[in-house]
Design a protein around this motif. Structure first.
Motif, PDB file in Angstrom:
ATOM      1  N   ILE A   1     -96.292  10.661   8.579  1.00 37.71           N
ATOM      2  CA  ILE A   1     -97.116  10.095   9.001  1.00 37.71           C
ATOM      3  C   ILE A   1     -97.069  11.221  10.329  1.00 37.71           C
ATOM      4  O   ILE A   1     -97.232  11.396  11.091  1.00 37.71           O
ATOM      5  N   TRP A   2     -96.034  10.512  10.873  1.00 41.93           N
ATOM      6  CA  TRP A   2     -95.836  10.155  12.234  1.00 41.93           C
ATOM      7  C   TRP A   2     -95.046  11.478  12.634  1.00 41.93           C
ATOM      8  O   TRP A   2     -95.418  12.589  13.443  1.00 41.93           O
ATOM      9  N   THR A   3     -93.909  11.859  11.461  1.00 45.60           N
ATOM     10  CA  THR A   3     -93.913  13.597  11.406  1.00 45.60           C
ATOM     11  C   THR A   3     -95.000  14.701  11.563  1.00 45.60           C
ATOM     12  O   THR A   3     -94.768  15.505  12.442  1.00 45.60           O
TER      13      THR A   3
ATOM     14  N   GLY B   1     -87.601  17.973   4.993  1.00 45.02           N
ATOM     15  CA  GLY B   1     -88.235  18.724   6.201  1.00 45.02           C
ATOM     16  C   GLY B   1     -88.441  17.515   7.378  1.00 45.02           C
ATOM     17  O   GLY B   1     -88.261  18.858   8.248  1.00 45.02           O
ATOM     18  N   THR B   2     -88.687  16.377   7.178  1.00 42.25           N
ATOM     19  CA  THR B   2     -88.841  15.737   8.174  1.00 42.25           C
ATOM     20  C   THR B   2     -87.351  15.275   8.335  1.00 42.25           C
ATOM     21  O   THR B   2     -87.533  15.635  10.171  1.00 42.25           O
ATOM     22  N   ILE B   3     -86.702  15.235   8.423  1.00 42.41           N
ATOM     23  CA  ILE B   3     -85.098  15.554   8.826  1.00 42.41           C
ATOM     24  C   ILE B   3     -85.091  17.004   9.340  1.00 42.41           C
ATOM     25  O   ILE B   3     -84.828  17.039  10.578  1.00 42.41           O
ATOM     26  N   PHE B   4     -85.399  17.916   8.864  1.00 40.13           N
ATOM     27  CA  PHE B   4     -84.441  18.670   9.325  1.00 40.13           C
ATOM     28  C   PHE B   4     -85.560  19.439  10.896  1.00 40.13           C
ATOM     29  O   PHE B   4     -85.051  20.283  11.632  1.00 40.13           O
ATOM     30  N   TYR B   5     -87.095  19.416  10.415  1.00 39.34           N
ATOM     31  CA  TYR B   5     -88.241  19.772  11.842  1.00 39.34           C
ATOM     32  C   TYR B   5     -87.398  18.463  12.811  1.00 39.34           C
ATOM     33  O   TYR B   5     -87.312  18.969  14.022  1.00 39.34           O
ATOM     34  N   PHE B   6     -87.044  17.332  12.899  1.00 40.77           N
ATOM     35  CA  PHE B   6     -86.825  16.730  13.780  1.00 40.77           C
ATOM     36  C   PHE B   6     -85.163  17.431  14.935  1.00 40.77           C
ATOM     37  O   PHE B   6     -85.604  17.658  16.035  1.00 40.77           O
ATOM     38  N   ARG B   7     -84.860  17.528  13.851  1.00 41.37           N
ATOM     39  CA  ARG B   7     -83.054  18.374  13.690  1.00 41.37           C
ATOM     40  C   ARG B   7     -83.074  19.526  14.680  1.00 41.37           C
ATOM     41  O   ARG B   7     -82.329  19.651  16.027  1.00 41.37           O
TER      42      ARG B   7
ATOM     43  N   LYS C   1     -86.113  20.889  16.333  1.00 40.08           N
ATOM     44  CA  LYS C   1     -87.457  21.344  16.553  1.00 40.08           C
ATOM     45  C   LYS C   1     -87.469  21.725  17.816  1.00 40.08           C
ATOM     46  O   LYS C   1     -88.121  22.335  18.099  1.00 40.08           O
ATOM     47  N   LYS C   2     -86.029  21.539  18.295  1.00 41.83           N
ATOM     48  CA  LYS C   2     -86.086  21.962  20.210  1.00 41.83           C
ATOM     49  C   LYS C   2     -85.512  23.027  20.877  1.00 41.83           C
ATOM     50  O   LYS C   2     -85.776  23.357  21.585  1.00 41.83           O
ATOM     51  N   ASP C   3     -85.031  23.934  19.689  1.00 44.23           N
ATOM     52  CA  ASP C   3     -85.468  25.056  19.271  1.00 44.23           C
ATOM     53  C   ASP C   3     -86.302  25.999  19.204  1.00 44.23           C
ATOM     54  O   ASP C   3     -86.049  27.136  19.540  1.00 44.23           O
ATOM     55  N   LEU C   4     -87.427  25.459  18.523  1.00 40.69           N
ATOM     56  CA  LEU C   4     -88.259  26.088  17.934  1.00 40.69           C
ATOM     57  C   LEU C   4     -89.957  26.055  19.009  1.00 40.69           C
ATOM     58  O   LEU C   4     -91.013  26.575  19.292  1.00 40.69           O
ATOM     59  N   ILE C   5     -89.786  25.351  20.259  1.00 40.37           N
ATOM     60  CA  ILE C   5     -91.154  24.741  21.109  1.00 40.37           C
ATOM     61  C   ILE C   5     -90.794  25.511  22.323  1.00 40.37           C
ATOM     62  O   ILE C   5     -89.650  25.393  22.670  1.00 40.37           O
ATOM     63  N   ILE C   6     -92.404  25.376  22.489  1.00 41.11           N
ATOM     64  CA  ILE C   6     -92.142  25.548  23.824  1.00 41.11           C
ATOM     65  C   ILE C   6     -92.040  24.296  24.800  1.00 41.11           C
ATOM     66  O   ILE C   6     -92.483  23.959  24.794  1.00 41.11           O
ATOM     67  N   ARG C   7     -91.426  24.501  25.794  1.00 42.42           N
ATOM     68  CA  ARG C   7     -91.227  23.051  26.843  1.00 42.42           C
ATOM     69  C   ARG C   7     -92.384  23.936  28.133  1.00 42.42           C
ATOM     70  O   ARG C   7     -92.140  24.129  28.313  1.00 42.42           O
ATOM     71  N   ASP C   8     -93.160  22.066  28.501  1.00 45.86           N
ATOM     72  CA  ASP C   8     -93.511  22.489  29.265  1.00 45.86           C
ATOM     73  C   ASP C   8     -92.745  21.428  30.411  1.00 45.86           C
ATOM     74  O   ASP C   8     -92.701  20.376  30.541  1.00 45.86           O
ATOM     75  N   THR C   9     -92.172  22.684  31.269  1.00 48.79           N
ATOM     76  CA  THR C   9     -91.335  21.543  32.539  1.00 48.79           C
ATOM     77  C   THR C   9     -91.934  22.610  33.923  1.00 48.79           C
ATOM     78  O   THR C   9     -92.990  22.956  33.861  1.00 48.79           O
TER      79      THR C   9
END
Length: 67
Positions: A18-20, A49-55, A57-65
């Motif tokens: 659920i957190w995922t 899916g949860t394990i791979f998603y958090f592993r 995730k950082k390569d697939l998202i748009i970063r708000d910097t």
């Protein structure tokens, strides 16, 4: 004893799943098709899916910097 351990393990895994899903909802992906694929992966294969998603995730998202 063993039954209680299994129930606790199932409860923890459901809470993490659920957190995922909540994290997934708030995440902005670079491409829409990536979001769809990850959603299907997390829904149909909750543990992997949860394990791979958090592993990955950082390569697939748009970063708000603020640079």
């Amino acid at each position: 004893m063993q039954s209680m351990f299994i129930q606790i393990l199932i409860g923890i895994s459901i809470a993490v799943w659920i957190w995922t899903l909540m994290d997934f909802y708030e995440t902005k992906f670079k491409k829409l098709n990536q979001k769809i694929v990850w959603l299907l992966l997390v829904l149909f294969f909750p543990l992997l899916g949860t394990i791979f998603y958090f592993r990955y995730k950082k390569d697939l998202i748009i970063r708000d910097t603020l640079e």
